[in-house]
Design an enzyme around this catalytic site. Structure first.
Site, PDB file in Angstrom:
ATOM      1  N   GLU A 177       0.812  -1.215   0.000  1.00  0.00           N
ATOM      2  CA  GLU A 177       0.000   0.000   0.000  1.00  0.00           C
ATOM      3  C   GLU A 177       0.847   1.268   0.000  1.00  0.00           C
ATOM      4  O   GLU A 177       0.384   2.343  -0.398  1.00  0.00           O
ATOM      5  CB  GLU A 177      -0.898   0.013   1.252  1.00  0.00           C
TER       6      GLU A 177
ATOM      7  N   GLU B 260       8.374 -22.212   6.612  1.00  0.00           N
ATOM      8  CA  GLU B 260       8.832 -21.591   7.861  1.00  0.00           C
ATOM      9  C   GLU B 260       9.960 -22.390   8.518  1.00  0.00           C
ATOM     10  O   GLU B 260      10.678 -21.869   9.376  1.00  0.00           O
ATOM     11  CB  GLU B 260       7.672 -21.406   8.837  1.00  0.00           C
TER      12      GLU B 260
END
Length: 276
Positions: free
Chosen positions: A79, A110
């Site tokens: 954004e 992960e």
């Protein structure tokens, strides 16, 4: 290390509860998040000040994460160029499995202890930059291994975790441990942990970019003209900040020519339409 995020929920027999009971209890748990963040505001402030210093000196910021926290970091970062008019590459995310695979939720990544540091090296990471590790558990191998390598190479690090006395905090110069407790659904750290992470990301990116001059008053004067809504908002902002401009179409023409409010005001001053 006690992992509060994996402790049993305070609620049981969830499948027997009504919709009203479920949402009321979830809302009760969500109220814990802001109070938990309030307790670590000084630590958040220290991390933000460190990020500001690095960016002002020409460095970059990298979030480093996986799972819900990593994906939320991506949503925050994408954004920023449009909202604040910054160049891409100043604030970044290293996501386990790659940002290009965001929607695939490659949770198995992960456990990869090599990819994180390798990805940072591909970005030519240096002590001018700063890395922020994200891990609800505080022990995620992808994050922990990369932070260890950062420390070995003199690269400053921050971290955001949701368990006390975590391993990741030990390899962080600016650790944040926001303790939200057991999740409503046991172990589902996309809930309170994810909410806490999102709120902290908002604090970090918004505060840093205000401090870097990307906001004036309370307005996004550097926002890019990405759609009609933003064009209209920018035109009205230009007119509100400069009451002598009364012609909407004229203001719109200038905004479209210049690209944002800040550049429009500079242009109008250069043309003598606004006083310097």
């Amino acid at each position: 290390m006690v992992r509060l995020t994996e402790q049993p929920s305070r609620y049981d027999d969830l499948e027997k509860k009504t919709v009203d009971e479920l949402i009321r209890n979830i809302n009760t748990e969500n109220k814990i998040v802001a109070l938990a963040i309030e307790k670590v505001l000084p630590e958040i402030g220290k991390l933000i000040s460190a990020i500001e210093r690095q960016l002002k000196n020409g460095g970059r910021m990298f979030y480093l994460g996986c799972g819900s926290g990593g994906r939320l970091a991506v949503l925050d970062v994408i954004e920023l160029p449009n909202t604040y008019g910054i160049e891409k590459g100043i604030i970044n995310v290293i996501l386990a499995g790659g940002v290009q695979n965001l929607v695939f939720a490659l949770e198995e990544k992960e456990d990869d202890e090599i990819e994180g540091w390798n990805s940072l090296q591909k970005e030519n990471i240096s002590p001018k930059d700063i890395v922020i590790g994200i891990s609800a558990s505080g022990i995620t191998p992808f994050v922990l291994a990369a932070l260890k390598k950062c420390r070995e190479n003199g690269i400053p690090c921050g971290s955001i975790v949701n368990n006390p006395n975590s391993l990741i905090s030990q390899y962080s110069d600016f650790p944040i441990e926001v303790i939200t407790g057991p999740e409503f659904v046991t172990g589902s750290t996309r809930m309170k942990c994810g909410t806490a992470q999102k709120m902290i990301f908002d604090m970090i990116s918004t505060t840093v970019l205000i401090r870097l001059g990307r906001v004036e008053g309370n307005r996004m004067v550097n926002a890019r003209l990405i759609n009609n809504k933003v064009v209209d908002r920018s035109v009205r902002m230009l007119m509100e900040r400069n009451p002598q401009i009364t012609d909407y179409e004229f203001a719109k023409e200038v905004i479209k020519k210049c690209g944002n409010v800040k550049k429009s005001e500079q242009y109008l001053k250069e043309q003598g339409w606004l006083s310097s």
